[in-house]
Motif scaffolding. Structure first.
Motif, PDB file in Angstrom:
ATOM      1  N   LEU A  10      19.386   7.053  11.311  1.00  0.00           N
ATOM      2  CA  LEU A  10      18.495   7.791  10.268  1.00  0.00           C
ATOM      3  C   LEU A  10      19.730   8.706   9.259  1.00  0.00           C
ATOM      4  CD1 LEU A  10      15.412   9.213  11.961  1.00  0.00           C
ATOM      5  CD2 LEU A  10      15.413   7.066  10.396  1.00  0.00           C
ATOM      6  N   PHE A  11      20.577   9.127   9.899  1.00  0.00           N
ATOM      7  CA  PHE A  11      21.476   9.862   8.896  1.00  0.00           C
ATOM      8  C   PHE A  11      22.908   9.109   8.925  1.00  0.00           C
ATOM      9  CE2 PHE A  11      18.127  12.569  10.207  1.00  0.00           C
ATOM     10  CZ  PHE A  11      17.929  13.169   9.153  1.00  0.00           C
ATOM     11  N   PRO A  12      22.898   7.902   8.534  1.00  0.00           N
ATOM     12  CA  PRO A  12      24.380   7.137   8.393  1.00  0.00           C
ATOM     13  C   PRO A  12      25.322   8.189   7.492  1.00  0.00           C
ATOM     14  CG  PRO A  12      22.941   5.951   7.186  1.00  0.00           C
ATOM     15  CD  PRO A  12      22.203   7.213   7.794  1.00  0.00           C
ATOM     16  N   GLY A  13      26.552   8.042   7.892  1.00  0.00           N
ATOM     17  CA  GLY A  13      27.594   8.854   7.178  1.00  0.00           C
ATOM     18  C   GLY A  13      27.625  10.523   7.331  1.00  0.00           C
ATOM     19  N   TRP A  14      26.329  10.815   7.858  1.00  0.00           N
ATOM     20  CA  TRP A  14      26.542  12.388   8.001  1.00  0.00           C
ATOM     21  C   TRP A  14      27.501  12.889   9.110  1.00  0.00           C
ATOM     22  CZ3 TRP A  14      22.050  15.738   6.513  1.00  0.00           C
ATOM     23  CH2 TRP A  14      21.112  15.066   5.416  1.00  0.00           C
ATOM     24  N   GLU A  15      27.858  13.951   9.073  1.00  0.00           N
ATOM     25  CA  GLU A  15      28.812  14.650   9.879  1.00  0.00           C
ATOM     26  C   GLU A  15      27.913  15.269  10.987  1.00  0.00           C
ATOM     27  OE1 GLU A  15      32.245  18.021  10.752  1.00  0.00           O
ATOM     28  OE2 GLU A  15      31.521  17.682   8.610  1.00  0.00           O
ATOM     29  N   VAL A  16      27.785  14.437  12.298  1.00  0.00           N
ATOM     30  CA  VAL A  16      26.896  15.199  13.312  1.00  0.00           C
ATOM     31  C   VAL A  16      27.764  16.377  13.933  1.00  0.00           C
ATOM     32  CG1 VAL A  16      25.831  14.653  15.511  1.00  0.00           C
ATOM     33  CG2 VAL A  16      25.848  12.964  13.717  1.00  0.00           C
ATOM     34  N   LEU A  17      27.038  17.641  13.810  1.00  0.00           N
ATOM     35  CA  LEU A  17      27.858  18.921  14.497  1.00  0.00           C
ATOM     36  C   LEU A  17      27.361  19.058  15.683  1.00  0.00           C
ATOM     37  CD1 LEU A  17      27.421  21.087  11.183  1.00  0.00           C
ATOM     38  CD2 LEU A  17      29.580  19.575  12.136  1.00  0.00           C
ATOM     39  N   GLU A  18      25.990  18.556  15.993  1.00  0.00           N
ATOM     40  CA  GLU A  18      25.475  18.827  17.325  1.00  0.00           C
ATOM     41  C   GLU A  18      24.251  17.994  17.551  1.00  0.00           C
ATOM     42  OE1 GLU A  18      23.305  22.067  20.373  1.00  0.00           O
ATOM     43  OE2 GLU A  18      24.231  22.757  18.680  1.00  0.00           O
ATOM     44  N   LEU A  19      24.259  17.052  18.719  1.00  0.00           N
ATOM     45  CA  LEU A  19      23.184  16.226  19.053  1.00  0.00           C
ATOM     46  C   LEU A  19      23.388  16.167  20.492  1.00  0.00           C
ATOM     47  CD1 LEU A  19      21.220  13.988  18.407  1.00  0.00           C
ATOM     48  CD2 LEU A  19      23.000  12.462  18.144  1.00  0.00           C
ATOM     49  N   ARG A  20      22.077  16.642  20.941  1.00  0.00           N
ATOM     50  CA  ARG A  20      22.000  17.214  22.546  1.00  0.00           C
ATOM     51  C   ARG A  20      20.424  16.879  23.064  1.00  0.00           C
ATOM     52  NH1 ARG A  20      21.602  21.954  25.784  1.00  0.00           N
ATOM     53  NH2 ARG A  20      21.087  23.016  23.978  1.00  0.00           N
ATOM     54  N   ALA A  21      20.234  15.851  23.808  1.00  0.00           N
ATOM     55  CA  ALA A  21      18.991  15.555  24.589  1.00  0.00           C
ATOM     56  C   ALA A  21      18.844  16.206  25.746  1.00  0.00           C
ATOM     57  CB  ALA A  21      18.715  14.111  24.485  1.00  0.00           C
ATOM     58  N   TYR A  22      17.859  16.859  26.222  1.00  0.00           N
ATOM     59  CA  TYR A  22      17.495  17.634  27.580  1.00  0.00           C
ATOM     60  C   TYR A  22      16.150  18.016  27.534  1.00  0.00           C
ATOM     61  CZ  TYR A  22      17.361  21.749  24.480  1.00  0.00           C
ATOM     62  OH  TYR A  22      16.940  22.655  23.080  1.00  0.00           O
ATOM     63  N   ASP A  23      15.672  18.278  28.944  1.00  0.00           N
ATOM     64  CA  ASP A  23      14.513  18.584  29.334  1.00  0.00           C
ATOM     65  C   ASP A  23      14.603  20.030  29.570  1.00  0.00           C
ATOM     66  OD1 ASP A  23      13.717  15.866  29.297  1.00  0.00           O
ATOM     67  OD2 ASP A  23      14.099  15.522  31.200  1.00  0.00           O
ATOM     68  N   ARG A  24      13.441  20.796  29.283  1.00  0.00           N
ATOM     69  CA  ARG A  24      13.191  22.256  29.384  1.00  0.00           C
ATOM     70  C   ARG A  24      11.610  22.537  29.605  1.00  0.00           C
ATOM     71  NH1 ARG A  24      15.208  26.087  25.114  1.00  0.00           N
ATOM     72  NH2 ARG A  24      12.885  26.720  24.793  1.00  0.00           N
ATOM     73  N   GLU A  25      11.555  23.400  30.150  1.00  0.00           N
ATOM     74  CA  GLU A  25      10.305  24.193  30.382  1.00  0.00           C
ATOM     75  C   GLU A  25      10.149  24.958  29.247  1.00  0.00           C
ATOM     76  OE1 GLU A  25       7.360  26.785  33.336  1.00  0.00           O
ATOM     77  OE2 GLU A  25       8.954  25.478  34.276  1.00  0.00           O
TER      78      GLU A  25
END
Length: 47
Positions: A10-25
């Motif tokens: 969805l964001f081509p060409g953008w500089e990804v600074l943080e991308l993290r998937a996780y589970d949390r309560e």
């Protein structure tokens, strides 16, 4: 539901600074508490 792959697409060409998937309560009131799938996404728009 968003995934890391979907967000990058969805964001081509953008500089990804943080991308993290996780589970949390989470505790967000009576109607929403328990384990949740979360994703953090921070990106910088190209110049």
């Amino acid at each position: 539901m968003y995934t890391e792959v979907v967000l990058r697409g969805l964001f081509p060409g953008w500089e990804v600074l943080e991308l993290r998937a996780y589970d949390r309560e989470v505790q967000e009131g009576r109607g929403h508490s328990g384990m949740s799938a979360l994703i953090d996404f921070i990106a910088r728009k190209p110049g």
